[in-house]
Design an enzyme around this catalytic site. Structure first.
Site, PDB file in Angstrom:
ATOM      1  N   ASP A 418      22.129   3.952 -46.493  1.00 57.86           N
ATOM      2  CA  ASP A 418      20.700   4.124 -47.137  1.00 57.86           C
ATOM      3  C   ASP A 418      21.207   4.056 -48.768  1.00 57.86           C
ATOM      4  O   ASP A 418      21.820   4.071 -49.687  1.00 57.86           O
ATOM      5  CB  ASP A 418      20.533   5.563 -47.697  1.00 57.86           C
ATOM      6  N   ASP A 607      20.517  10.626 -47.165  1.00 59.56           N
ATOM      7  CA  ASP A 607      20.412  11.627 -48.386  1.00 59.56           C
ATOM      8  C   ASP A 607      18.516  12.428 -47.762  1.00 59.56           C
ATOM      9  O   ASP A 607      18.285  13.315 -48.536  1.00 59.56           O
ATOM     10  CB  ASP A 607      19.903  11.498 -49.564  1.00 59.56           C
ATOM     11  N   ASP A 611      16.916  10.067 -43.174  1.00 65.05           N
ATOM     12  CA  ASP A 611      18.123   8.966 -42.499  1.00 65.05           C
ATOM     13  C   ASP A 611      18.894  10.243 -41.412  1.00 65.05           C
ATOM     14  O   ASP A 611      19.714  10.208 -40.681  1.00 65.05           O
ATOM     15  CB  ASP A 611      19.162   9.469 -43.838  1.00 65.05           C
TER      16      ASP A 611
END
Length: 718
Positions: A418, A607, A611
């Site tokens: 990410d 996070d 995700d």
């Protein structure tokens, strides 16, 4: 959750240049004599784009979660609380070992008295029923999956030693001749196995529940506005599409919907990882589970139940958790081999000794073989390394929630990362301030920038004001500030007129290096640029080192972000990695699915709620500690310090831990591979047999070696 289900701000905000181009002055506040218009930088849309970056995580007990199918032997939490089992079994086990000779040899601390063997038999019966239960349950699971392993091996050892010992006690009283029992071995094996499982469960810790964490984001009740404008409190489960609800300041939004009336800033950080509250106006969408700021919003419900954003993320997590594990789990394999070898060798020994000797001789060789096969050292080999590894990791800010994650990481092919909050700080910052003439110093330019932005509470303006504060620079006091439609703001200070406008509005090229992915605002006096400020989401200091470390370990890094193309490209070019922009939770999930279908071992790092599904689906999910509870619950590993550089430490920890596990398996199982055939009497024709006493000493020695080896696990200093 298709691409058009990305976050709503796209419909309202310009996700492109983050220009100072659409300042709308909706509130007017009197500052003494001056009319300060609070311009809100709607066009500063940079972070509004990142709202889509929803990416963050949560662990299903990755492996209650990933229902790691073939490894039930290590789904210990299914089989009771090992701490309680061990502590309650310990007194029984100690009494049994004090009253029972070891392999027929009495040790100095042992004693007997008349009928003590009957007392031992009764205590052993209680112990096998209470302490042996999880091993039998585990063995049944393993046989159902046609993969006998550690639980089957332990069950075999305790069953043979217990039942033969009960037979020995009965035979002793029936025949009057002493028949050797294995109660000592039975009790010590059971206690060591319970201890090993307790150590491992303690080390790995309880995993969270991503589904529960998601559900807690949504309030239980909603305030529904009726036709006569009165308010009715109704359970969220009873909301219908089309209902109008009122969301008070500070409340969580109950369901996905569109704002009909009211303006506010909505914090979507829990869902998207976007660190700044997003400005919301009539016509904008809001997501159930996000938190309303200081305004009151009237929201028309668009999605309820399983069509809502959170529900779709939950569905993806469930799908991920039902995937079988691809972990090899070496300890399980070795235990499986030992199980088959022990059974086959014992049966061969039984038949051969019955032919060349007699039944009692054959039985004693067979039982000794099966008892020696059960691995005291093997039972501690992995848990001791896990415990050492876990404490080492914790001291570095790495919480390992699933031991299989360590094994899988050593074979990883791809790491999907990410961006916002993982590789970058997730906060909008001043990256650079440039001067274009000698008339002003840098500090004076910063003072002007902070002064002209002083009326706004917009995140972009706030980042400039914060920057000035950090530098200890006092903002210039502006007499008035006005909005330039579609361009920026202008203001009067000290008799001069200044403008802070987008690069596009300025319309001329500037001689400066703009950081990749950053947005430029130009400070103009009398139609001449006197300074400029570059703003953007800053890469974390250790992100570059991480990418280099991944490449060195032959792990391909891919950045998958909900962010827009321009911001994603900027970060990816600096890092030198492949990237995918505008990724929804579904897109990320499908990316991990595709990579796994190509037989690649995938690590996912993120996070946010967006995700969570891919963290759950990946072979190894790593959650950044500053992220959402859902993300933390879905992951196998948590980086408590939110530092990408810690991933490098985790890879080192995984490699060293796996090496230690393999060494311990060699010590723990190697002894068994050699001892089993000798115990079966394979060398008896040349006069070599493994006396039970020597077998016991070797067993203890291999256990000690395994323990010492586990303690030598160390990480390189940072």
């Amino acid at each position: 959750m298709s691409n058009n289900k990305k976050h709503s701000s796209r419909s309202h905000h310009n996700h492109g240049d983050m220009d100072h181009s659409k300042h709308n002055h909706d509130t007017t506040e009197q500052h003494g004599d001056h009319n300060h218009q609070h311009h809100e930088h709607v066009g500063h849309a940079y972070h509004e784009e990142q709202v889509e970056e929803g990416e963050h995580s949560g662990h299903h007990d990755h492996h209650a979660g990933h229902d790691h199918g073939g490894h039930s032997g290590h789904e210990h939490h299914h089989h009771g609380d090992f701490k309680e089992l061990f502590l309650k079994s310990l007194p029984l086990g100690i009494i049994i070992m004090l009253l029972s000779p070891m392999f027929g040899f009495q040790l100095p601390f042992q004693f007997t008295f008349p009928y003590s063997d009957i007392v031992v038999a009764i205590l052993s019966t209680i112990l096998i029923i209470y302490g042996g239960r999880p091993f039998y349950q585990g063995a049944i699971d393993e046989f159902k999956q046609k993969q006998p392993g550690m639980m089957a091996l332990v069950s075999l050892g305790i069953s043979v030693s217990y039942f033969y010992s009960i037979y020995a006690v009965i035979a002793t009283y029936v025949t009057g001749e002493h028949v050797m029992d294995f109660f000592f071995e039975f009790a010590s094996l059971l206690l060591i196995m319970l201890l090993g499982h307790w150590i491992e469960m303690e080390a790995v810790g309880a995993a969270g529940d991503a589904q529960k964490a998601l559900a807690e984001l949504v309030p239980k009740d909603a305030h529904v506005v009726l036709e006569n404008d009165s308010i009715e409190t109704r359970p969220v489960a009873d909301l219908q599409v089309g209902d109008l609800i009122r969301v008070q300041a500070g409340e969580n939004v109950p369901a996905d919907g569109t704002i009909q009336r009211g303006e506010s800033r909505v914090n979507e950080a829990l869902l998207t990882g976007e660190s700044k509250p997003i400005e919301k106006n009539p016509g904008d969408e809001v997501i159930g589970g996000s938190t309303n700021g200081d305004g009151v919003l009237y929201v028309e419900i668009q999605q309820t139940g399983d069509k809502s954003f959170i529900s779709q993320v939950q569905t993806l997590i469930s799908q991920a958790q039902s995937q079988p594990s691809r972990a090899e789990n070496l300890a399980q394999k070795v235990a499986g081999w030992l199980f088959y070898i022990a059974v086959i060798v014992a049966l061969i020994a039984l038949v051969i000794w019955m032919i060349i000797a007699d039944v009692p001789t054959a039985v004693i060789f067979t039982v000794t073989t099966l008892v020696i096969a059960c691995p005291h050292a093997l039972g501690l080999a992995i848990p001791l390394v896990t415990a050492r590894s876990t404490s080492l990791g914790a001291s570095r800010g790495l919480l390992v929630k699933d031991r299989e994650a360590l094994e899988l990481t050593t074979n990883a092919d791809v790491m999907v990362l990410d961006k916002t909050g993982t590789l970058t700080t997730g906060e909008f910052k001043v990256l650079d301030v440039e001067l274009f003439n000698d008339k002003y110093t840098k500090d004076e330019i910063v003072a002007l920038l902070a002064g002209i932005e002083g009326g706004s509470s917009h995140p972009i303006a706030q980042s400039i004001i914060s920057y000035a504060e950090q530098q200890g620079i006092r903002p210039v006091s502006f007499d008035s500030i006005d909005v330039i439609s579609g361009a920026g703001v202008e203001g009067q200070a000290n008799g001069h007129r200044y403008q802070l406008i987008s690069q596009k509005a300025y319309g001329r090229n500037l001689d400066m290096d703009i950081p990749k992915g950053a947005t430029l605002s130009v400070l103009v006096e009398n139609d001449e640029a006197i300074g400029a400020v570059a703003l953007g989401d800053e890469l974390k200091p250790t992100s570059k080192e991480l990418i280099q470390a991944l490449k060195k370990n032959n792990i391909q890094p891919i950045m998958a972000t909900g962010d827009n193309e321009k911001a994603a490209q900027g970060a990816a070019e600096i890092l030198g990695i492949d990237y995918l922009a505008n990724q929804s939770p579904q897109d990320k999930y499908e990316l991990v699915e595709k990579l796994k279908a190509e037989e690649k071992k995938v690590i996912m790092v993120g996070d946010g709620v967006n995700d969570a599904p891919s963290l759950a689906l990946a072979d190894v999910g790593i959650a950044v500690g500053a992220g959402t509870q859902v993300a933390l619950d879905s992951a196998d590993v948590i980086l408590t310090q939110s530092d990408p550089g810690d991933i490098e430490s985790f890879i080192e920890l995984a490699q060293k831990t796996t090496r230690k596990m393999k060494e311990n398996l060699v010590w723990g199982a190697g002894y068994n591979f050699i001892a089993i055939p000798i115990a079966a009497g394979i060398l008896a024709p040349i006069g070599i047999t493994l006396s039970p006493a020597v077998g016991a000493v070797l067993m203890s020695l291999s256990t000690v070696i395994v323990a010492i080896n586990a303690m030598t696990l160390k990480l390189e200093p940072k």
